[in-house]
Enzyme design. Structure first.
Site, short mmCIF file in Angstrom:
data_model
loop_
_atom_site.label_atom_id
_atom_site.label_comp_id
_atom_site.label_asym_id
_atom_site.label_seq_id
_atom_site.Cartn_x
_atom_site.Cartn_y
_atom_site.Cartn_z
N CYS A 130 0.82 -1.23 0.00
CA CYS A 130 0.00 0.00 0.00
C CYS A 130 0.85 1.27 0.00
CB CYS A 130 -0.93 0.02 1.20
SG CYS A 130 -2.02 -1.39 1.28
N HIS A 270 -3.35 7.22 3.61
CA HIS A 270 -3.78 5.94 3.04
C HIS A 270 -5.20 5.64 3.52
CE1 HIS A 270 -3.86 2.01 1.49
NE2 HIS A 270 -3.73 1.39 2.64
N ASN A 300 -10.18 0.18 0.56
CA ASN A 300 -8.71 0.24 0.50
C ASN A 300 -8.26 -0.25 -0.89
OD1 ASN A 300 -5.96 -0.20 0.78
ND2 ASN A 300 -6.12 -1.25 2.75
O1 UT7 Z 1 -3.69 -1.30 3.62
C1 UT7 Z 1 -2.73 -1.88 4.45
C2 UT7 Z 1 -2.97 -1.53 5.82
N1 UT7 Z 1 -4.17 -2.15 6.32
C3 UT7 Z 1 -4.75 -1.61 7.35
O2 UT7 Z 1 -4.31 -0.59 7.80
C4 UT7 Z 1 -5.90 -2.34 7.99
C5 UT7 Z 1 -5.73 -2.28 9.49
N2 UT7 Z 1 -6.74 -3.00 10.26
C6 UT7 Z 1 -8.02 -2.62 10.32
O3 UT7 Z 1 -8.45 -1.72 9.64
C7 UT7 Z 1 -8.91 -3.32 11.33
O4 UT7 Z 1 -8.12 -4.08 12.20
C8 UT7 Z 1 -9.99 -4.24 10.68
C9 UT7 Z 1 -11.04 -3.39 10.01
C10 UT7 Z 1 -9.34 -5.18 9.69
C11 UT7 Z 1 -10.69 -5.05 11.77
O5 UT7 Z 1 -11.21 -4.20 12.77
P1 UT7 Z 1 -10.94 -4.52 14.33
O6 UT7 Z 1 -11.71 -3.53 15.10
O7 UT7 Z 1 -9.45 -4.54 14.49
O8 UT7 Z 1 -11.58 -5.93 14.50
P2 UT7 Z 1 -10.91 -7.36 14.87
O9 UT7 Z 1 -10.09 -7.86 13.73
O10 UT7 Z 1 -10.23 -7.23 16.18
O11 UT7 Z 1 -12.19 -8.25 15.01
C12 UT7 Z 1 -13.19 -7.95 15.94
C13 UT7 Z 1 -14.32 -8.95 15.79
C14 UT7 Z 1 -13.87 -10.39 15.67
O12 UT7 Z 1 -14.80 -11.18 16.37
P3 UT7 Z 1 -14.41 -11.81 17.81
O13 UT7 Z 1 -13.22 -12.67 17.55
O14 UT7 Z 1 -14.11 -10.62 18.67
O15 UT7 Z 1 -15.65 -12.54 18.19
C15 UT7 Z 1 -13.99 -10.69 14.19
O16 UT7 Z 1 -14.25 -12.04 13.94
O17 UT7 Z 1 -15.04 -8.65 14.57
C16 UT7 Z 1 -15.17 -9.85 13.82
N3 UT7 Z 1 -15.19 -9.50 12.40
C17 UT7 Z 1 -16.32 -9.21 11.73
N4 UT7 Z 1 -17.62 -9.20 12.11
C18 UT7 Z 1 -18.53 -8.86 11.19
C19 UT7 Z 1 -14.14 -9.36 11.57
N5 UT7 Z 1 -14.58 -9.00 10.36
C20 UT7 Z 1 -15.93 -8.91 10.43
C21 UT7 Z 1 -16.93 -8.59 9.51
N6 UT7 Z 1 -18.21 -8.57 9.92
N7 UT7 Z 1 -16.65 -8.26 8.23
#
Ligand code: UT7
Length: 343
Positions: A130, A270, A300
């Site tokens: 990215c 970004h 993204n």
């Molecule tokens: O471009 C390169 C750089 N990339 C980035 O900068 C991306 C950086 N990361 C992020 O933007 C975020 O970490 C995400 C958007 C990917 C995820 O958000 P988060 O608040 O960090 O969520 P998480 O990964 O900690 O997941 C929280 C919960 C999980 O459930 P449990 O394990 O707590 O029960 C996931 O399974 O949300 C769940 N989850 C979803 N639920 C509904 C993950 N994806 C989804 C989804 N819909 N699409």
């Protein structure tokens, strides 16, 4: 990367004493097909509410099956060249930043060269995930500053829909397709690109990767059944590193130019997650009105994200000639970069 091990920033001093390099044209292209959060609700166990509140994304663009990275890149390049008033025969070098090249070989930049009719120019791809567009901008600038080239086309282009596992809700809601491009020249006046800071931390490579398809895991029945050709991301870890690295890179660029965030007219970060963008704005003390956001419409788009946002912000008149803008990127590698431009 931990707090005690802050992102390390190398190279450029402020370049005001060197041959100045300017962005003389911008262009972008996004495919017509819109995939909304409601559409994704029908594909995986997710909701519009989750995607919107956790990322800020409402919809993304998806390229047609026959439309490839080089097609989108070429269209963005044509628009940038048109705005710059530059003919294809004037292009000395094409740099295409992408992690989704049309093929492993030849480079997407060579395919773009053929499509836009810039026969004879040098052309190569570069991959910094990215962060690729700002890495490419810095490389292009160096070629002009050194006097090797007069006109350089820098493109960020991605067809991420081909490396997304559409059954994985953790990643499939995040990404989209598109391309952005700029034409670089030295206008023979002050201003232009003032500084670029770049960095990387390969010890964190495992946080964001596409393990299959390269020399380590070439395409095989096993690599395909193991879904190794899809993007894998430890979202929360990447998130933390993204905020810290972009903040540090922004502060370093401001310091090198002897500026404060109050001097900056527009920040273009970004476009991965609205919460990351808000956290950076907050840490830098910048009001969100200064920050350009389009991830609600495109998600993204990796190396294309800042390139598309820069083109849109410029065309919307978010800054004028002479204004200072700050570009920030972060991605797999891990990699990051910042750039201050006096428009
Ligand atoms: O471009 C390169 C750089 N990339 C980035 O900068 C991306 C950086 N990361 C992020 O933007 C975020 O970490 C995400 C958007 C990917 C995820 O958000 P988060 O608040 O960090 O969520 P998480 O990964 O900690 O997941 C929280 C919960 C999980 O459930 P449990 O394990 O707590 O029960 C996931 O399974 O949300 C769940 N989850 C979803 N639920 C509904 C993950 N994806 C989804 C989804 N819909 N699409």
């Amino acid at each position: 990367m931990t707090k005690s091990n802050k992102p390390h920033l190398r190279n450029p001093r402020s370049r005001q004493t060197l041959r100045p390099v300017h962005i003389v044209g911008t262009g972008s292209y996004v495919p017509e097909r819109v995939l909304t959060n409601a559409d994704i609700e029908k594909m995986v166990d997710t909701t519009d509410e989750w995607i919107t509140t956790r990322t800020g994304i409402k919809e993304r663009r998806i390229a047609a099956p026959e439309q490839c990275t080089s097609d989108m890149a070429a269209e963005a390049a044509r628009r940038a060249m048109e705005q710059a008033g530059v003919d294809a025969k004037d292009i000395d070098l094409i740099i295409c930043a992408t992690m989704t090249p049309d093929m492993m070989c030849p480079s997407t930049a060579c395919l773009v060269q053929q499509k836009i009719g810039a026969k004879g120019s040098a052309a190569f791809d570069m991959e910094a995930a990215c962060s690729g567009f700002l890495y490419g901008l810095e490389i292009g600038q160096q070629f002009i500053t050194s006097g090797t080239c007069n006109t350089v086309l820098v493109i960020g282009a991605e067809k991420l829909s081909t490396i997304v596992d559409w059954g994985d809700r953790n990643t499939c809601v995040l990404f989209g397709d598109g391309a952005g491009a700029v034409v670089l020249q030295s206008r023979g006046e002050e201003h232009g690109i003032l500084t670029t800071c770049m960095g990387a931390d390969g010890s964190l490579a495992d946080l964001l990767l596409i393990p299959g398809g390269g020399a380590r895991h070439p395409a095989s029945k096993e690599s395909i059944s193991g879904k190794m050709h899809y993007i894998k991301m430890s979202g929360r870890e990447v998130y933390k590193n993204a905020v810290m690295a972009m903040q540090t890179a922004a502060e370093e660029a401001l310091r090198r130019c002897n500026l404060t965030v109050a001097d900056i007219k527009c920040i273009i970060p970004h476009q991965a997650n609205l919460r990351i963008i808000e956290a950076i704005a907050n840490r830098l003390g910048a009001p969100m009105e200064k920050v350009y956001v389009n991830l609600n419409r495109y998600g993204n788009v990796s190396a294309a994200s800042v390139a598309i946002a820069l083109d849109e912000a410029a065309r919307e008149g978010r800054f004028q000639r002479g204004d200072l803008i700050l570009l920030l990127v972060f991605g797999g590698g891990l990699t990051w970069a910042s750039c201050i431009i006096q428009w």
